[in-house]
Design an enzyme around this catalytic site. Structure first.
Site, short mmCIF file in Angstrom:
data_model
loop_
_atom_site.label_atom_id
_atom_site.label_comp_id
_atom_site.label_asym_id
_atom_site.label_seq_id
_atom_site.Cartn_x
_atom_site.Cartn_y
_atom_site.Cartn_z
N CYS A 96 -29.77 79.24 34.76
CA CYS A 96 -30.53 80.24 34.03
C CYS A 96 -29.99 81.62 34.37
O CYS A 96 -29.73 81.91 35.54
CB CYS A 96 -32.01 80.12 34.42
SG CYS A 96 -33.09 81.31 33.59
N HIS B 54 -35.26 74.88 27.16
CA HIS B 54 -35.20 75.91 28.21
C HIS B 54 -35.73 77.24 27.70
O HIS B 54 -36.55 77.88 28.36
CB HIS B 54 -33.73 76.04 28.65
CG HIS B 54 -33.48 77.02 29.74
ND1 HIS B 54 -33.15 76.63 31.02
CD2 HIS B 54 -33.49 78.38 29.75
CE1 HIS B 54 -32.98 77.71 31.77
NE2 HIS B 54 -33.17 78.79 31.01
N GLU B 55 -35.28 77.65 26.51
CA GLU B 55 -35.70 78.95 25.98
C GLU B 55 -37.17 78.93 25.57
O GLU B 55 -37.89 79.93 25.76
CB GLU B 55 -34.80 79.39 24.82
CG GLU B 55 -33.33 79.54 25.19
CD GLU B 55 -33.07 80.36 26.44
OE1 GLU B 55 -33.79 81.36 26.69
OE2 GLU B 55 -32.14 80.01 27.19
N HIS C 44 -39.23 79.54 28.56
CA HIS C 44 -39.32 80.97 28.92
C HIS C 44 -40.45 81.65 28.14
O HIS C 44 -41.18 82.48 28.69
CB HIS C 44 -38.01 81.70 28.61
CG HIS C 44 -37.01 81.65 29.72
ND1 HIS C 44 -37.26 82.11 30.98
CD2 HIS C 44 -35.74 81.19 29.73
CE1 HIS C 44 -36.19 81.95 31.73
NE2 HIS C 44 -35.25 81.38 31.00
#
Length: 166
Positions: free
Chosen positions: A89, A131-132, A135
């Site tokens: 990351c 993953h995004e 976030h």
């Protein structure tokens, strides 16, 4: 528009759920341009708006030559088949750990004109989409690690010079 500085783990914005985009105006177009400029740098597979200090639900991606963005993304499909592999990351520079993710993922959202967008992929693209989206929900990938690996990850974070310079 501009390459933006990446916020590092420990910054409070990375722990907060991002707000849905409700206004599709010039400010949003500037955010999208900044996300695209920032993800275009070498080694950047994805950048979420909170990583550049903006608490809205938007991210950009750059996977295998495919560059784009999604506003108000929602993961609408995750395969039962999983993949284990190295994940890193930009908000945790210099660190990476094997992380389990769905092998295939589909995200639906909109573009800067509020028109529907669907992005799907397997392998690295699936990992990026998950993953995004994490976030945008106020999570970083090390929170998904098994307890023993998570402890090791947090130990390594505390050893990083950048962690103490925030």
């Amino acid at each position: 528009m501009a390459f933006r500085q990446i916020r590092r783990f420990g910054d409070p914005i990375l722990r907060m759920a991002a707000e849905p985009v409700t206004e599709f105006d010039q400010r949003l177009r500037t955010i999208v341009a900044d996300l695209l400029d920032t993800v275009d740098a070498p080694g950047h597979a994805g950048v979420a708006a909170p990583q550049i200090g903006i608490g809205v639900r938007a991210f950009s991606y750059n996977v295998d030559g495919e560059i784009g963005y999604v506003i108000n993304p929602e993961l609408v499909e995750l395969s039962e088949k999983t993949q284990d592999g190295y994940e890193a990351c930009l908000s945790l520079p210099g660190l990476g750990f094997d992380t389990r993710r769905a092998q295939h993922a589909v995200v639906r959202g909109v573009d800067a004109d509020n028109e529907p967008v669907t992005v799907s992929g397997s392998g690295l693209m699936a990992r990026c989409l998950q993953h995004e989206t994490d976030h945008l929900d106020g999570k970083v990938y090390i929170q998904r690690l098994d307890p023993q690996t998570r402890r090791e990850a947090f130990r390594q974070v505390r050893e990083q010079d950048w962690f103490w310079q925030q």
